[in-house]
Design a protein around this motif. Structure first.
Motif, short mmCIF file in Angstrom:
data_model
loop_
_atom_site.label_atom_id
_atom_site.label_comp_id
_atom_site.label_asym_id
_atom_site.label_seq_id
_atom_site.Cartn_x
_atom_site.Cartn_y
_atom_site.Cartn_z
N ASN A 75 0.85 -1.18 0.00
CA ASN A 75 0.00 0.00 0.00
C ASN A 75 0.89 1.23 0.00
OD1 ASN A 75 -1.99 1.87 0.22
ND2 ASN A 75 -2.64 1.29 2.27
N LEU A 76 1.12 1.82 -1.14
CA LEU A 76 2.01 2.96 -1.25
C LEU A 76 1.29 4.30 -1.14
CD1 LEU A 76 4.34 1.68 -4.10
CD2 LEU A 76 4.76 1.66 -1.66
N GLU A 77 -0.04 4.27 -1.08
CA GLU A 77 -0.78 5.52 -0.98
C GLU A 77 -0.64 6.17 0.40
OE1 GLU A 77 -2.21 6.99 -3.53
OE2 GLU A 77 -1.54 5.32 -4.77
N GLU A 78 -0.51 5.37 1.44
CA GLU A 78 -0.42 5.90 2.79
C GLU A 78 1.03 6.01 3.27
OE1 GLU A 78 -2.87 3.60 5.35
OE2 GLU A 78 -4.60 3.77 4.03
N TRP A 79 1.96 5.84 2.37
CA TRP A 79 3.37 5.90 2.73
C TRP A 79 3.77 7.34 3.00
CZ3 TRP A 79 7.70 8.03 0.23
CH2 TRP A 79 8.92 7.62 0.75
N LYS A 80 4.60 7.52 4.02
CA LYS A 80 5.04 8.87 4.37
C LYS A 80 6.56 8.87 4.49
CE LYS A 80 4.54 12.46 7.78
NZ LYS A 80 4.02 12.83 9.10
N ASN A 81 7.21 9.84 3.90
CA ASN A 81 8.66 9.96 3.97
C ASN A 81 9.03 10.70 5.25
OD1 ASN A 81 11.32 9.90 3.36
ND2 ASN A 81 11.24 11.56 1.85
N ILE A 82 9.80 10.05 6.11
CA ILE A 82 10.23 10.65 7.38
C ILE A 82 11.74 10.74 7.34
CG2 ILE A 82 10.26 10.41 9.87
CD1 ILE A 82 7.76 8.70 9.64
N ARG A 83 12.25 11.93 7.54
CA ARG A 83 13.70 12.08 7.50
C ARG A 83 14.31 11.59 8.79
NH1 ARG A 83 16.42 15.73 10.39
NH2 ARG A 83 15.32 17.51 11.24
N GLY A 84 15.54 11.13 8.69
CA GLY A 84 16.27 10.65 9.85
C GLY A 84 16.90 11.81 10.59
N PRO A 85 17.43 11.55 11.77
CA PRO A 85 18.03 12.63 12.55
C PRO A 85 19.34 13.10 11.92
CG PRO A 85 18.40 10.54 13.62
CD PRO A 85 17.48 10.27 12.47
N ARG A 86 19.61 14.35 12.11
CA ARG A 86 20.87 14.90 11.64
C ARG A 86 21.98 14.52 12.62
NH1 ARG A 86 17.85 19.39 9.42
NH2 ARG A 86 17.40 18.69 7.30
N PRO A 87 23.25 14.62 12.21
CA PRO A 87 24.34 14.19 13.10
C PRO A 87 24.36 14.91 14.44
CG PRO A 87 25.16 14.48 10.88
CD PRO A 87 23.74 14.96 10.87
#
Length: 106
Positions: A75-87
């Motif tokens: 199910n790619l419609e509910e996919w959300k891009n979450i960025r990782g923490p910075r250093p």
């Protein structure tokens, strides 16, 4: 006698010939050393026969159509891009913030 003395004083014979010998001889020497290096890498890369058989069967079992069907089922419609923490950010603190945002949105 005259020609031997003349050759000893000649700069081309004195400096040029040894330099050419060094360059040509060095290239042949380097060829042998690099060949030894690549031969050693080939020997090191050889796998145990039982492990090699497992790897080959896994490679053969992957079929493009099967992988496509797996991707279609997601199910790619509910996919959300979450960025990782910075250093410079604390990763645990950042993960808690992301979880809090998701719980507020849901």
């Amino acid at each position: 006698m005259f020609t031997l003395k003349a050759l000893k004083k000649n700069k081309t014979v004195r400096y040029g010939v040894p330099m050419l010998l060094l360059i040509v001889g060095g290239s042949f020497g380097l060829k042998e050393f690099t060949q030894i290096r690549y031969d050693a890498q080939k020997i090191r890369k050889k796998l145990d026969p039982s492990l090699e058989a497992k790897v080959n069967t896994q490679r053969q079992s992957v079929i493009l159509e099967e992988e496509y069907e797996k991707m279609k089922a997601l199910n790619l419609e509910e996919w959300k891009n979450i960025r990782g923490p910075r250093p410079w950010e604390d990763s645990r603190e950042y993960q808690e913030q992301q979880r809090a945002r998701q719980s507020r949105q849901a």
